[in-house]
Design a protein around this motif. Sequence first.
Motif, PDB file in Angstrom:
ATOM      1  N   GLY A 145       0.861  -1.034  -0.029  1.00 28.28           N
ATOM      2  CA  GLY A 145      -0.190  -0.221   0.113  1.00 28.28           C
ATOM      3  C   GLY A 145       0.671   1.240   0.027  1.00 28.28           C
ATOM      4  O   GLY A 145       0.564   2.339  -0.871  1.00 28.28           O
ATOM      5  N   THR A 146       1.754   1.281   0.986  1.00 26.96           N
ATOM      6  CA  THR A 146       2.760   2.581   0.921  1.00 26.96           C
ATOM      7  C   THR A 146       3.551   2.618  -0.412  1.00 26.96           C
ATOM      8  O   THR A 146       3.696   3.703  -0.769  1.00 26.96           O
ATOM      9  N   ALA A 147       3.983   1.519  -1.114  1.00 24.88           N
ATOM     10  CA  ALA A 147       4.792   1.694  -2.174  1.00 24.88           C
ATOM     11  C   ALA A 147       3.879   2.142  -3.320  1.00 24.88           C
ATOM     12  O   ALA A 147       3.910   3.173  -4.268  1.00 24.88           O
ATOM     13  N   ILE A 148       2.452   1.795  -3.507  1.00 22.27           N
ATOM     14  CA  ILE A 148       1.500   2.378  -4.343  1.00 22.27           C
ATOM     15  C   ILE A 148       1.215   3.723  -4.026  1.00 22.27           C
ATOM     16  O   ILE A 148       1.076   4.608  -5.095  1.00 22.27           O
ATOM     17  N   LEU A 149       0.995   4.181  -2.852  1.00 23.45           N
ATOM     18  CA  LEU A 149       0.761   5.574  -2.435  1.00 23.45           C
ATOM     19  C   LEU A 149       2.052   6.167  -3.235  1.00 23.45           C
ATOM     20  O   LEU A 149       1.560   7.619  -3.689  1.00 23.45           O
ATOM     21  N   MET A 150       3.262   6.010  -2.895  1.00 26.04           N
ATOM     22  CA  MET A 150       4.164   6.755  -3.536  1.00 26.04           C
ATOM     23  C   MET A 150       4.164   6.643  -5.144  1.00 26.04           C
ATOM     24  O   MET A 150       4.475   7.661  -5.726  1.00 26.04           O
ATOM     25  N   VAL A 151       3.810   5.470  -5.640  1.00 23.62           N
ATOM     26  CA  VAL A 151       3.708   5.364  -7.349  1.00 23.62           C
ATOM     27  C   VAL A 151       3.114   6.422  -7.739  1.00 23.62           C
ATOM     28  O   VAL A 151       3.224   7.059  -8.716  1.00 23.62           O
ATOM     29  N   PHE A 152       1.747   6.354  -7.383  1.00 24.76           N
ATOM     30  CA  PHE A 152       0.928   7.148  -7.641  1.00 24.76           C
ATOM     31  C   PHE A 152       0.530   8.464  -7.268  1.00 24.76           C
ATOM     32  O   PHE A 152       0.032   9.672  -8.001  1.00 24.76           O
ATOM     33  N   THR A 156       3.618  10.589  -5.273  1.00 30.02           N
ATOM     34  CA  THR A 156       4.744  11.325  -5.732  1.00 30.02           C
ATOM     35  C   THR A 156       4.756  10.980  -7.179  1.00 30.02           C
ATOM     36  O   THR A 156       5.774  11.971  -7.955  1.00 30.02           O
ATOM     37  N   GLY A 157       4.545  10.055  -7.594  1.00 29.66           N
ATOM     38  CA  GLY A 157       4.706   9.617  -9.194  1.00 29.66           C
ATOM     39  C   GLY A 157       3.911  10.933 -10.030  1.00 29.66           C
ATOM     40  O   GLY A 157       4.340  11.185 -10.948  1.00 29.66           O
ATOM     41  N   ALA A 158       2.912  11.187  -9.511  1.00 29.71           N
ATOM     42  CA  ALA A 158       2.093  12.140 -10.002  1.00 29.71           C
ATOM     43  C   ALA A 158       2.812  13.522 -10.144  1.00 29.71           C
ATOM     44  O   ALA A 158       2.968  14.355 -11.187  1.00 29.71           O
ATOM     45  N   ALA A 159       3.347  13.871  -8.980  1.00 27.93           N
ATOM     46  CA  ALA A 159       4.136  15.110  -8.806  1.00 27.93           C
ATOM     47  C   ALA A 159       5.385  14.966  -9.957  1.00 27.93           C
ATOM     48  O   ALA A 159       5.732  16.209 -10.510  1.00 27.93           O
ATOM     49  N   VAL A 160       5.865  13.848  -9.922  1.00 26.80           N
ATOM     50  CA  VAL A 160       7.154  13.833 -11.088  1.00 26.80           C
ATOM     51  C   VAL A 160       6.548  13.999 -12.541  1.00 26.80           C
ATOM     52  O   VAL A 160       7.310  14.378 -13.096  1.00 26.80           O
ATOM     53  N   VAL A 161       5.451  13.314 -12.906  1.00 27.34           N
ATOM     54  CA  VAL A 161       4.892  13.561 -14.190  1.00 27.34           C
ATOM     55  C   VAL A 161       4.701  14.650 -14.206  1.00 27.34           C
ATOM     56  O   VAL A 161       5.108  15.318 -15.354  1.00 27.34           O
ATOM     57  N   ASN A 162       4.197  15.454 -13.402  1.00 21.32           N
ATOM     58  CA  ASN A 162       3.826  16.832 -13.706  1.00 21.32           C
ATOM     59  C   ASN A 162       4.989  17.816 -13.734  1.00 21.32           C
ATOM     60  O   ASN A 162       5.037  18.855 -14.536  1.00 21.32           O
ATOM     61  N   GLU A 163       6.061  17.457 -13.163  1.00 18.48           N
ATOM     62  CA  GLU A 163       7.441  18.172 -13.492  1.00 18.48           C
ATOM     63  C   GLU A 163       7.846  17.995 -14.703  1.00 18.48           C
ATOM     64  O   GLU A 163       8.251  19.009 -15.475  1.00 18.48           O
ATOM     65  N   GLN A 164       7.540  16.937 -15.390  1.00 17.53           N
ATOM     66  CA  GLN A 164       7.927  16.670 -16.911  1.00 17.53           C
ATOM     67  C   GLN A 164       7.048  17.203 -17.843  1.00 17.53           C
ATOM     68  O   GLN A 164       7.669  17.765 -18.724  1.00 17.53           O
ATOM     69  N   THR A 165       5.824  17.121 -17.648  1.00 13.12           N
ATOM     70  CA  THR A 165       4.644  17.691 -18.506  1.00 13.12           C
ATOM     71  C   THR A 165       4.029  18.523 -18.250  1.00 13.12           C
ATOM     72  O   THR A 165       3.223  18.915 -19.146  1.00 13.12           O
ATOM     73  N   VAL A 172       9.552   5.244  -8.861  1.00 15.62           N
ATOM     74  CA  VAL A 172       9.122   6.594  -9.362  1.00 15.62           C
ATOM     75  C   VAL A 172      10.460   7.112  -9.828  1.00 15.62           C
ATOM     76  O   VAL A 172      10.533   7.866 -11.217  1.00 15.62           O
ATOM     77  N   ARG A 173      11.572   6.670  -9.501  1.00 15.72           N
ATOM     78  CA  ARG A 173      12.791   7.225  -9.918  1.00 15.72           C
ATOM     79  C   ARG A 173      12.946   6.770 -11.468  1.00 15.72           C
ATOM     80  O   ARG A 173      13.899   7.157 -12.231  1.00 15.72           O
ATOM     81  N   LEU A 174      12.500   5.498 -11.609  1.00 12.76           N
ATOM     82  CA  LEU A 174      12.610   5.044 -13.097  1.00 12.76           C
ATOM     83  C   LEU A 174      12.194   5.820 -13.858  1.00 12.76           C
ATOM     84  O   LEU A 174      12.694   5.968 -15.144  1.00 12.76           O
ATOM     85  N   VAL A 175      11.237   6.721 -13.864  1.00  7.04           N
ATOM     86  CA  VAL A 175      10.492   7.517 -14.838  1.00  7.04           C
ATOM     87  C   VAL A 175      10.953   8.869 -14.615  1.00  7.04           C
ATOM     88  O   VAL A 175      10.483   9.682 -15.377  1.00  7.04           O
ATOM     89  N   ALA A 176      11.791   9.400 -13.447  1.00 11.90           N
ATOM     90  CA  ALA A 176      12.208  10.583 -13.204  1.00 11.90           C
ATOM     91  C   ALA A 176      13.137  11.029 -14.168  1.00 11.90           C
ATOM     92  O   ALA A 176      14.140  10.386 -14.657  1.00 11.90           O
ATOM     93  N   THR A 177      13.583  12.341 -14.245  1.00 11.14           N
ATOM     94  CA  THR A 177      14.492  12.962 -15.012  1.00 11.14           C
ATOM     95  C   THR A 177      15.790  13.143 -14.182  1.00 11.14           C
ATOM     96  O   THR A 177      15.499  13.260 -12.890  1.00 11.14           O
ATOM     97  N   LYS A 178      17.040  13.140 -14.761  1.00 10.26           N
ATOM     98  CA  LYS A 178      18.001  13.414 -13.784  1.00 10.26           C
ATOM     99  C   LYS A 178      17.956  14.688 -12.886  1.00 10.26           C
ATOM    100  O   LYS A 178      17.711  15.817 -13.377  1.00 10.26           O
TER     101      LYS A 178
END
Length: 224
Positions: free
Chosen positions: A15-22, A24-33, A101-107
């Motif tokens: 559950g905590t992993a999924i919380l992070m994926v979707f 904080t993952g949303a925050a990372v996707v928004n950074e990029q797009t 999340v780091r797998l899809v994040a930019t440097k």
Amino acid sequence: MRTMLRHCLLAEVLGTAILMVFGTGAAVVNEQTHALGHGGVAAAFGLVVLILIQGLGHVSGAHVNPAVTIGFWVAGRFPAQRVLPYVAAQLVGAAIGSSLVRLVATKGSMLGATLPAHGAGQAFGIEVLLTFWLMLVILRVTSGYYEQGLMVGLTISATVALEALVGGPLTGASMNPARSLGPALLSGNWTAAWVYVAAPIAGVLLAVLVDRLLELQTPPDKAA
């Protein structure tokens, strides 16, 4: 019958992993797009919390948050011997989620890190307030005849989304030590990390106190 501990811990890691994926993952996707916007990121956190409560709540309670686990324990609604295993599982889940999340994040990405906008002092106060209200809502809607049903998940997830929407620009609206420590560990940015551990714990302790005050009733012979 209480669910076996290993099942609960697996649910908390997942559950905590999924919380992070979707979340904080949303925050990372928004950074990029810039496709989601701040409102979209807040909505993502609320939606994933709703899904976790409905999907895993019957297994572990879907705490996915060390502060919530501590809050339930202090409130006398969670066994002491399960607190440390739950917290450890949540921290492991946060690290796993941030790794994904780091797998899809930019440097150079902060991986959705929570950082104070105007200093640690203000951030501490805001995080105490946000976590206080979240925990108080959780305690109220999971007591008595309220504790079952979709409305519990909707109320808690709406609270998370609202607080993320309003508090996010100021502190990241963490309310969750694991949620903040995961990105800090993977990105190496530990700026004001203490705030995101101490403030949520202070917030839940205050919530438990207020919840007890709300339960106090005037004896019938002294009622006005």
